[in-house]
Scaffold this active site. Structure first.
Site, short mmCIF file in Angstrom:
data_model
loop_
_atom_site.label_atom_id
_atom_site.label_comp_id
_atom_site.label_asym_id
_atom_site.label_seq_id
_atom_site.Cartn_x
_atom_site.Cartn_y
_atom_site.Cartn_z
CB SER A 148 20.04 -18.77 -25.83
OG SER A 148 20.61 -17.54 -26.24
CE1 TYR A 163 22.50 -17.80 -21.00
CE2 TYR A 163 22.96 -17.46 -23.32
CZ TYR A 163 22.07 -17.45 -22.27
OH TYR A 163 20.76 -17.09 -22.48
CE LYS A 167 20.22 -20.48 -21.91
NZ LYS A 167 18.93 -20.75 -21.23
#
Ligand code: NAD
Length: 258
Positions: A148, A163, A167
Site C-alpha cells: 500500500s 496497517y 504494509k
C-alpha cells in the site's frame, strides 16, 4: 509475436486471495480477460463462489472458489491441494487479502494489533511461501503481493499504525523472497496502491467523512478505481516482466509525491 500478445496469460493458473470483491476481484477479472484460469480464495465463500461463477460465464475460462483464512496454515495448505487438484500447477499468486483498523495507537489492544499484522503480513507470508514451494518445484512462477502507499507514508487524519507497519513489512518481505528465489526463476513483486474505491474505503462509516479530505490532498483530486490496478498486475503475472523482481509499484496518482 507483438508485445500485447506476449503479455497474454493464456493457460496460466493463478490464485487471488481476497479475490471475492474489491481489488482482488478486479485484478482476477483482468487475469481471466488475458486468458488465465483462476482460484478465487476468500474468507467469504458465498461471495467467492459468485465471483468465480461470473468470471467463468463472462470469460470462458475455469474459475474455482476456495474458502480459506490466509492466517491459518492448515487452510493455506488445503488451498494449495485444491488448486493443484483442479489445475495441476500454479503459475501466479496474487497475495492480496488485507484489512484496515483505524484506532489510535494508545488505545489499540494487543488483539487488534495482532489481527491486522496476522492478515496483512503473516497472511501474505503464508500464501506466498505456499505458492513459492510449488513454483520452486515447478521451475518458476510469479508472485504479486499487495502492499500500500501506507507502507511509504503515514496516512492522515485516520490513525492506522498497525496497517502502515504491516504494509511496510509486505514490501521488505517481497524483496527478501525475490532475492532468495531469484536464481530459481520465482519472481516476487508488490503493488502499493493509493486510496482505491472499494468496500474497504467507500463502505466504512468511519472513513466516509474523510473521503473529501483525501481527494483534496490528492494531486489527481480523486481516489483510484480498482481497474486502474489491473494492467500492472497483468504485466507482473506474465512473461514480459521476466527481469522484474523485488520491485514495488506505487500506483497512487502521485499521492506519495507530496
Ligand atoms: P476489500 O475489503 O474490498 O476486500 C478484501 C477481501 O479480502 C474481502 O473479500 C475479504 O473477505 C477478504 N479477506 C479479509 N480477510 C481475509 C482472510 N483472513 N483470509 C482470506 N480473505 C480475507 O478490500 P480491498 O480494498 O479490495 O483491498 C485489497 C487489498 O488492497 C488489501 O490488502 C488492502 O490493504 C489493499 N489496499 C487497499 C487500498 C484501498 O484504498 N482500497 C489501498 C491500498 C492497499
Amino acid at each position: 509475436m507483438g508485445i500485447i500478445e506476449k503479455m497474454r496469460l493464456d493457460g496460466k493458473k493463478i490464485f487471488v486471495t481476497g479475490g471475492a470483491r474489491g481489488i482482488g476481484k478486479s485484478v482476477a477479472t483482468a487475469f481471466c480477460e488475458a486468458g488465465a484460469d483462476v482460484a478465487i480464495v476468500d474468507l467469504d465463500f458465498e461471495e467467492a463462489e459468485k465471483t468465480a461463477a461470473e468470471l467463468e460465464k463472462n470469460h470462458g475460462i475455469q474459475a474455482i472458489a476456495i474458502k480459506a483464512d490466509v492466517t491459518n496454515p492448515e487452510d493455506v495448505d488445503s488451498m494449495i491441494t485444491k488448486i493443484l487438484s483442479a489445475f495441476g500447477r500454479l503459475d501466479v499468486a496474487f497475495c492480496n487479502a488485507g484489512i484496515c483498523m483505524n484506532i489510535p495507537a494508545e488505545d489499540m489492544t494487543y488483539e487488534q494489533w495482532k489481527k491486522v499484522i496476522d492478515i496483512n503480513l503473516t497472511g501474505v507470508f503464508l500464501t506466498a511461501q505456499a505458492a513459492g514451494k510449488v513454483m520452486l518445484k515447478q521451475g518458476g512462477g510469479s508472485i504479486i503481493n499487495t502492499a500500500s502507499m501506507s507502507a511509504h507514508i503515514v496516512n492522515v487524519p485516520q490513525p492506522q499504525c498497525s496497517y502502515n507497519a504491516s504494509k511496510a513489512g509486505v514490501i521488505q518481505l517481497t524483496k527478501s523472497l525475490a532475492v532468495e528465489w531469484a536464481t530459481r526463476n520465482v519472481r516476487v513483486n508488490c503493488i502499493s496502491p493509493g486510496y482505491i474505491g472499494t468496500e474497504l474505503t467507500l463502505n466504512s462509516p468511519s472513513l466516509q467523512p474523510l473521503i473529501e479530505q483525501w481527494n483534496q490532498m490528492a494531486p489527481l483530486g480523486r481516489m483510484g478505481r480498482p481497474e486502474e490496478l489491473q494492467s500492472i498486475c497483468v504485466y507482473l503475472a506474465g512473461d514480459t516482466s521476466s527481469f522484474t523482481t523485488g520491485a514495488d509499484f506505487v500506483v497512487d496518482g502521485a499521492f506519495t509525491c507530496i
